[in-house]
Structure formats: C-alpha cells, structure tokens
Design a protein around this motif. Structure first.
Motif, mmCIF file in Angstrom:
data_model
loop_
_atom_site.group_PDB
_atom_site.id
_atom_site.type_symbol
_atom_site.label_atom_id
_atom_site.label_comp_id
_atom_site.label_asym_id
_atom_site.label_seq_id
_atom_site.Cartn_x
_atom_site.Cartn_y
_atom_site.Cartn_z
ATOM 1 N N ALA A 92 0.824 -1.206 0.000
ATOM 2 C CA ALA A 92 0.000 0.000 0.000
ATOM 3 C C ALA A 92 0.860 1.260 0.000
ATOM 4 O O ALA A 92 0.521 2.248 -0.669
ATOM 5 C CB ALA A 92 -0.923 -0.007 1.220
ATOM 6 N N ASN A 98 -4.608 0.936 -2.775
ATOM 7 C CA ASN A 98 -5.621 1.289 -1.783
ATOM 8 C C ASN A 98 -6.179 0.001 -1.177
ATOM 9 O O ASN A 98 -7.130 -0.588 -1.695
ATOM 10 C CB ASN A 98 -6.737 2.112 -2.433
ATOM 11 N N LEU A 99 -5.548 -0.450 -0.109
ATOM 12 C CA LEU A 99 -5.905 -1.711 0.533
ATOM 13 C C LEU A 99 -6.660 -1.452 1.827
ATOM 14 O O LEU A 99 -6.228 -0.644 2.662
ATOM 15 C CB LEU A 99 -4.654 -2.537 0.829
#
Length: 261
Positions: A92, A98-99
C-alpha cells in the motif's frame, strides 16, 4: 661558555638523534595527517563488515519485494515467515495500492515468486491463507473467507455431537477425543442451529468440509439384529449383571424368611 659549545655542536647532535631514532619511527607517522588514504586490505575489510551488518539474520523473517518492469507491472517476491499484514502495508505504501485489510486477517507466508503481477500475487496469498479479495473501484478489500453452513442430523441428537465433555464415576470431567471441535480452525465456531436437530458451523471452507465428513460418519441409523445361540448362553455374551442382581435379591429374601422362621 657552555651555551656556545652546544651551539657549535648543534648539527652533530641533530645527526646523532636522527641516526639513533630513525629506524623506530612508526609507518603511520610518515603519512601526512588528513590525507584520508586507506590501504586496500583495510578498505576491503571495512566493506565486508558493512555487508555483514546489512544482511538480516539467517533465521529471521525475510521480505523483499521488487518491481522488475514498470511498463508490464511485474514483480518478484522473496518471503520467509513474513507477516501478511506487513506485506499489505508495504504494497500500500510503496506501490500506491488502496488496501482495506480486515482486523481479523493474520498469518505468515513463505514464498518465492517472480515475473507475476500484483493481482496474481494477491490471488495466491488469498488461496493460501483462506482470504477473500474484493475489488470495489480503486479499493481492494481483504478479509477472512469465513462461511456459514447448517447441517441437519437425521439419526443422532445435535446436542450429543456438541457435547465435548463427559462425566466420570468420580464426578470429574474429561475431554473426549476426536470431537467436532478438533476439526475447527482457531476462528471456527459451532452452534445449535435454528432448525430442529441441526448444527450451524462458521469456519473456513477446508474446515467446513472436514466437519461435513465427520457428521456423515457419525449420523447413521443404528441397525439391530437377533441372533439365536446354539451352544453359548446369551448371558455369557451380554454379561451376567442382571442375573447377579436377581440372585442377590433372591438370596436376601431367602435369608429373611429363614430368620423369621
């Protein structure tokens, strides 16, 4: 007068001092201060020390992620006992993913992969650690792959299956071996279902399959059959406990009659 004599022999005294102490002058004193020069052997030794200090311990975790090609977006992964949450954090931060990682996600992974995309890597990790990867626009959500399944029992009572302890003659409790609880993961749970004589299990798919196989083995109809004995007595096979109790009662009654007479 003595000062004049010393002055006349000043040159001779200086020559004698050089001859006497010249052979004992250290080598490093002949190098000008501030030159910054270092011998090749010393430089190589210092380099080895720096390399050894930079290398991680042999038994420690390893996490090396490298992008091989910016255009095709392929990577190499060298992982040893790496925490999955740390891997997601690096992906990320360093690779702008975008985790959204669920708080229940945990585990370690050891793998060597090369020339694969991040999507392929995430799919492999999800399969290995029983995770679900969900894409929602620019976001990727990661959570445990816990499923719920209800089993309806036909011949045995559900409460009996969920009973993991049994009482002994000394009023103590001991844990039964090979119960349904032994088939669950650390995240697994089992309850009595809402349907009559049913069991509800929440766990990972492999553990659900184990529970299903276990219930198929224990949930079967008990068959009965009558055998006619030719040479043996039924009491010899089934036990003589009832006969013993009957004899005891009869003997007791006989003694009472004799006493009364």
């Amino acid at each position: 007068m003595s000062f004049l004599i010393i002055g006349e022999y000043r040159g001779i005294i200086a020559v004698m001092i050089v001859l006497f102490f010249g052979t004992n002058i250290p080598v490093y004193s002949q190098i000008p201060e501030g030159s910054g020069e270092q011998s090749p052997a010393a430089a190589e030794s210092a380099k080895d020390v720096q390399v050894k200090e930079a290398m991680p311990p042999a038994d420690g975790p390893v996490m090396k992620i490298e992008r091989l090609d910016n255009e095709s977006q392929v990577y190499s992964f060298e992982l040893k006992d790496a925490q999955i949450r740390d891997i997601f954090r690096v992906l990320a931060y360093d690779y702008k993913l975008n985790l959204l990682v669920d708080s229940e996600v945990e585990g370690k992974i050891t793998a060597t992969m090369t020339n694969i995309s991040l999507e392929q890597f995430l799919e492999a990790v999800a399969e290995s650690l029983n995770l679900i990867i969900e894409k929602n626009g620019s976001f990727i959500k990661v959570k445990p792959n816990l499923i719920t399944k209800t089993f309806i029992l036909m011949y045995i009572e559900a409460r009996t299956v969920l009973s993991s302890v049994e009482s002994t003659e000394n009023a103590e409790t001991i844990k039964r071996e090979n119960t349904i609880y032994d088939l669950l993961s650390a995240k697994g749970k089992v309850f009595l279902g809402q349907q009559p004589n049913s069991i509800m299990v929440i766990d990972y798919p492999p553990n659900i399959n184990k529970v299903e196989g276990y219930l198929k083995e224990v949930d079967h109809k008990m068959s009965s059959r009558i055998f006619k004995l030719k040479y043996l007595k039924a009491s010899d096979i089934a036990g003589i406990e009832n006969n013993t109790q009957t004899d005891s009662v009869s003997s007791s009654g006989g003694n009472s009659a004799d006493t009364g007479g």
